[in-house]
Design a protein around this motif. Sequence first.
Motif, short mmCIF file in Angstrom:
data_model
loop_
_atom_site.label_atom_id
_atom_site.label_comp_id
_atom_site.label_asym_id
_atom_site.label_seq_id
_atom_site.Cartn_x
_atom_site.Cartn_y
_atom_site.Cartn_z
N TYR A 102 0.85 -1.19 0.00
CA TYR A 102 0.00 0.00 0.00
C TYR A 102 0.89 1.25 0.00
CZ TYR A 102 -3.08 -3.69 1.57
OH TYR A 102 -3.75 -4.89 1.66
N ASP A 148 2.12 -5.57 4.10
CA ASP A 148 0.90 -5.98 4.80
C ASP A 148 1.09 -6.11 6.31
OD1 ASP A 148 -1.88 -6.61 4.23
OD2 ASP A 148 -1.45 -8.61 5.01
N ILE A 184 0.74 -2.20 -6.19
CA ILE A 184 0.17 -1.31 -5.19
C ILE A 184 -1.35 -1.45 -5.20
CG2 ILE A 184 -0.02 1.07 -4.39
CD1 ILE A 184 2.83 -0.11 -4.28
N GLY A 237 -3.68 0.09 -3.13
CA GLY A 237 -4.42 1.32 -2.93
C GLY A 237 -3.56 2.36 -2.25
N LYS A 288 -5.19 4.91 -8.85
CA LYS A 288 -5.39 3.91 -7.81
C LYS A 288 -6.51 4.35 -6.88
CE LYS A 288 -2.09 0.91 -8.68
NZ LYS A 288 -2.36 -0.53 -8.91
N ALA A 343 -1.16 4.38 4.88
CA ALA A 343 -1.14 3.12 4.14
C ALA A 343 -2.04 2.09 4.81
CB ALA A 343 0.30 2.59 4.03
N ALA A 381 -5.50 2.62 3.76
CA ALA A 381 -5.73 2.02 2.44
C ALA A 381 -5.93 0.51 2.58
CB ALA A 381 -4.56 2.33 1.52
N ARG A 382 -5.17 -0.09 3.44
CA ARG A 382 -5.31 -1.53 3.69
C ARG A 382 -6.70 -1.85 4.21
NH1 ARG A 382 -4.10 -4.73 8.41
NH2 ARG A 382 -3.40 -6.85 7.88
N GLY A 401 -7.83 -3.59 1.08
CA GLY A 401 -7.11 -4.84 1.21
C GLY A 401 -8.02 -6.05 1.24
#
Length: 334
Positions: free
Chosen positions: A11, A28, A71, A73, A113, A319, A322-323, A327
């Motif tokens: 991410y 992750d 990537i 997101g 993205k 990030a 975003a996960r 994710g």
Amino acid sequence: MSASVGRPPFYLGIDLGGTNVKSGVVDDDGQPRSSISIKTHADRGPEAGIATLAEAGRQAVEASGLSWDEIVGVGLGSPGTMDIPAGMLLDPPNLPGWQNLPIRDLLAARLGKPTVLQNDANAAAYGEYWAGAGKGVTSLVLFTLGTGVGGGIVERGRIIEGSHSHGGECGHIVIQMENGRQCGCGGYGHLEAYASATALVKRALEALELTDEPTALRKHLAEGRLSARSINEASLAGDSLAGLLMRETAHYLAVGAVCMMHTINPDMILFAGGMSNAGPEFMELIREGVKRMAFPLPASKTLIDYATLGEEAGYIGAAGCARMAFGPGKLSDD
């Protein structure tokens, strides 16, 4: 930061500041694979600003050694009032001309993205929860100490955004009802008006006007280097006035911590930002103040400490947002 092996998916996190944009690719497990920083140049306006954010993201991905296809997101952490679900910046004080800006969608269009917007302090709190000092706890509150006092709350993996995107504004707890100091937001009696680095210097200037006692702070002022850092250094060196100012600051922060403890009852309360360099003695003063004022059970069980991710917390947490949003194990809206 050089690229290293990480666990996919990956991410991109971007932390927008009034001076610098920090960005990095995060794996992750919340571990950075790259980290870069470039100037914001906020005064050039929002169009140039979006281009800068996109450039920071591209540089971070390039430095990571990954392709854009890897990537999943993008998470963007930003200061200022905002409408998080709409992805809108409303009125960021350090970003002139950026009012009512659909920043999330503009950045998503630039980078190609899916992108999520989050308050910068909320993002930093999530970074500490996911990969920093709070890793493994159920809930935490983060106070960010600098020019102002920001805050973020994470409860069971969710950021407390509130119904109107203003949840977790811990720096604006009212700690003085009558004749309160004016806060940078315009209100009175807020924690930020007493415990920020800016407020500490202001209180020092006021104290110097009221006393003739010998103090290193007078020399610091004459040399143009009176700051929160120099006040703390003078305190550690035994300066009595500086010591008083630091004890008062610790007390104010303890009041803020107790308010959050009695509201959220978190596992942990963390302090980040420039003021978090004050050292172990200062942290112990905060803990002692909490023990005097809080209910005995949370006072004995709540961990109170400094954050550990430093300036990386913002983009790591972004990030992480975003996960959560994009994710494989993304949180539902239930």
